[in-house]
Write a protein that holds these residues in place. Structure first.
Motif, PDB file in Angstrom:
ATOM      1  N   THR A  28      84.392  35.860  80.405  1.00 33.47           N
ATOM      2  CA  THR A  28      83.645  36.726  79.496  1.00 33.47           C
ATOM      3  C   THR A  28      83.278  37.999  80.242  1.00 33.47           C
ATOM      4  N   PRO A  29      83.914  39.134  79.935  1.00 34.70           N
ATOM      5  CA  PRO A  29      83.673  40.367  80.695  1.00 34.70           C
ATOM      6  C   PRO A  29      82.203  40.760  80.777  1.00 34.70           C
ATOM      7  N   GLU A  30      81.440  40.518  79.705  1.00 35.22           N
ATOM      8  CA  GLU A  30      80.030  40.919  79.702  1.00 35.22           C
ATOM      9  C   GLU A  30      79.201  40.142  80.720  1.00 35.22           C
ATOM     10  N   LEU A  31      79.694  38.979  81.141  1.00 35.86           N
ATOM     11  CA  LEU A  31      78.951  38.128  82.073  1.00 35.86           C
ATOM     12  C   LEU A  31      79.501  38.217  83.492  1.00 35.86           C
ATOM     13  N   GLU A  32      80.378  39.160  83.728  1.00 37.66           N
ATOM     14  CA  GLU A  32      80.932  39.345  85.067  1.00 37.66           C
ATOM     15  C   GLU A  32      79.806  39.668  86.041  1.00 37.66           C
ATOM     16  N   GLY A  33      79.874  39.087  87.227  1.00 33.88           N
ATOM     17  CA  GLY A  33      78.826  39.293  88.218  1.00 33.88           C
ATOM     18  C   GLY A  33      78.112  37.998  88.536  1.00 33.88           C
ATOM     19  N   ASN A  35      75.732  35.997  87.730  1.00 33.57           N
ATOM     20  CA  ASN A  35      74.800  35.499  86.720  1.00 33.57           C
ATOM     21  C   ASN A  35      74.226  34.147  87.143  1.00 33.57           C
ATOM     22  N   LEU A  36      72.910  33.997  86.976  1.00 31.13           N
ATOM     23  CA  LEU A  36      72.229  32.756  87.379  1.00 31.13           C
ATOM     24  C   LEU A  36      71.581  32.039  86.202  1.00 31.13           C
ATOM     25  N   ALA A  37      71.862  32.493  84.981  1.00 32.29           N
ATOM     26  CA  ALA A  37      71.224  31.915  83.797  1.00 32.29           C
ATOM     27  C   ALA A  37      72.175  30.997  83.040  1.00 32.29           C
ATOM     28  N   LEU A  38      71.654  29.851  82.616  1.00 29.30           N
ATOM     29  CA  LEU A  38      72.429  28.899  81.831  1.00 29.30           C
ATOM     30  C   LEU A  38      72.340  29.170  80.334  1.00 29.30           C
ATOM     31  N   HIS A  39      71.389  29.979  79.890  1.00 35.04           N
ATOM     32  CA  HIS A  39      71.134  30.127  78.458  1.00 35.04           C
ATOM     33  C   HIS A  39      71.864  31.312  77.824  1.00 35.04           C
ATOM     34  N   VAL A  40      72.751  31.976  78.563  1.00 34.46           N
ATOM     35  CA  VAL A  40      73.424  33.166  78.027  1.00 34.46           C
ATOM     36  C   VAL A  40      74.880  32.882  77.645  1.00 34.46           C
ATOM     37  N   HIS A  41      75.199  31.601  77.464  1.00 33.57           N
ATOM     38  CA  HIS A  41      76.537  31.165  77.032  1.00 33.57           C
ATOM     39  C   HIS A  41      77.608  31.454  78.079  1.00 33.57           C
ATOM     40  N   ASP A  42      77.219  31.376  79.327  1.00 32.81           N
ATOM     41  CA  ASP A  42      78.179  31.439  80.425  1.00 32.81           C
ATOM     42  C   ASP A  42      78.715  30.027  80.666  1.00 32.81           C
ATOM     43  N   ASP A  43      79.772  29.932  81.437  1.00 33.35           N
ATOM     44  CA  ASP A  43      80.306  28.634  81.845  1.00 33.35           C
ATOM     45  C   ASP A  43      79.270  27.935  82.718  1.00 33.35           C
ATOM     46  N   PRO A  44      78.728  26.784  82.303  1.00 35.90           N
ATOM     47  CA  PRO A  44      77.675  26.117  83.086  1.00 35.90           C
ATOM     48  C   PRO A  44      78.104  25.811  84.512  1.00 35.90           C
ATOM     49  N   TYR A  45      79.360  25.449  84.692  1.00 31.77           N
ATOM     50  CA  TYR A  45      79.837  25.135  86.044  1.00 31.77           C
ATOM     51  C   TYR A  45      79.804  26.378  86.921  1.00 31.77           C
ATOM     52  N   PRO A 234      73.469  43.809  75.284  1.00 30.50           N
ATOM     53  CA  PRO A 234      72.786  42.659  74.675  1.00 30.50           C
ATOM     54  C   PRO A 234      73.315  41.304  75.142  1.00 30.50           C
ATOM     55  N   LYS A 235      74.622  41.215  75.417  1.00 30.37           N
ATOM     56  CA  LYS A 235      75.166  39.978  75.987  1.00 30.37           C
ATOM     57  C   LYS A 235      75.375  40.225  77.473  1.00 30.37           C
ATOM     58  N   THR A 236      74.520  39.650  78.299  1.00 32.97           N
ATOM     59  CA  THR A 236      74.580  39.930  79.729  1.00 32.97           C
ATOM     60  C   THR A 236      74.006  38.764  80.512  1.00 32.97           C
ATOM     61  N   GLY A 237      74.135  38.828  81.829  1.00 35.81           N
ATOM     62  CA  GLY A 237      73.604  37.773  82.693  1.00 35.81           C
ATOM     63  C   GLY A 237      72.165  38.045  83.094  1.00 35.81           C
ATOM     64  N   ARG A 238      71.700  37.302  84.090  1.00 38.70           N
ATOM     65  CA  ARG A 238      70.329  37.427  84.561  1.00 38.70           C
ATOM     66  C   ARG A 238      70.304  37.438  86.096  1.00 38.70           C
ATOM     67  N   MET A 239      69.419  38.296  86.644  1.00 42.88           N
ATOM     68  CA  MET A 239      69.127  38.245  88.076  1.00 42.88           C
ATOM     69  C   MET A 239      68.064  37.169  88.296  1.00 42.88           C
TER      70      MET A 239
END
Length: 246
Positions: A28-33, A35-45, A234-239
């Motif tokens: 997911t390009p918007e989540l590149e980087g 990301n440490l959050a599980l609630h943003v629909h990133d791959d949990p693994y 709006p769709k992004t990761g978390r520090m």
């Protein structure tokens, strides 16, 4: 790993950035980087890989555990000194008097606030969006500490020129703290204001007895190469902001 300077010996504070050598590729390009959050629909693994990389990095300084929460823009504060149950904590502030335990707060425009007592024997970490600040997340966390904070550090958050709110937000703060009228500038549109989260937090911290307030000179929205920003994307990761006692 860069740590905040000017705190009691043995207290380590820092904030992750978007770029990290251990960041895994994302589908997911918007989540590149990093990301440490599980609630943003990133791959949990992928997220768990990032969290384990961070734990391994901090373990060189004696950290044995990272304590995360499900954050809800509340004023709920937890004191954590024992091993946690399997169920995740829900709230927006963590306190500990235990060494080797890193308290973790996730943000992507909201303000992370770290508190440290004078002796460096008690620390807290809290998530302060405008709702939390208005409802008293800082005051509630300080009341829950065993000793008042002599030090505070403000991590990267959205800066005043980039943070537009409605007049109702300005009214909420000024009704509670009249002096905070200076933390709001009129926006370009009628009924809109530019809110200064850093100024609001500094005022509350000073009123609560904090003597040394560090940080507060970043902008998660503008510094796109370093920080995630929910207002920018709006769709992004978390520090993650962390604090621990060695």
């Amino acid at each position: 790993m860069d740590f905040v300077k000017g705190l009691p010996a043995g207290v380590y504070v820092g904030q992750t950035t978007l770029m990290h050598p251990q960041a895994k590729p994302s589908l997911t390009p918007e989540l590149e980087g990093f990301n440490l959050a599980l609630h943003v629909h990133d791959d949990p693994y992928r997220v768990q890989q990032h969290r384990m990389s961070l734990l391994n990095e901090l373990s060189a300084y004696g950290v044995k555990q990272l304590t995360w929460m499900t954050q809800t823009h509340s004023t709920i504060c937890h004191t954590v000194n024992q091993a946690l149950s399997f169920d995740a904590l829900t709230g927006d502030a963590l306190i500990t008097q235990s060494k080797a335990q890193a308290l973790m707060i996730m943000t992507a425009d909201c303000l992370p606030v770290v508190l440290v007592n004078r002796a460096g024997t008690e620390v807290a970490n809290l998530h302060a969006g405008w709702r939390g600040l208005a409802d008293g997340i800082i005051e509630n966390t300080i009341e829950s500490m065993q000793s008042g904070p002599a030090y505070a550090w403000l991590g990267a958050a959205i800066s005043q020129p980039c943070f537009e709110v409605g007049s109702e937000v300005q009214q909420i703060f000024c009704a509670k703290y009249p002096d905070l009228v200076t933390a709001f500038e009129e926006g370009k549109q009628p009924g809109k204001f530019q809110a200064d989260l850093y100024a609001i937090a500094r005022y509350i911290l000073q009123q609560s007895g904090a003597e040394t307030i560090l940080g507060g000179n970043q902008c998660s929205y503008r510094q796109a190469q370093h920080y995630f920003s929910h207002r920018r994307d709006p769709k992004t990761g978390r520090m993650a902001t962390f604090v621990f006692m060695q």
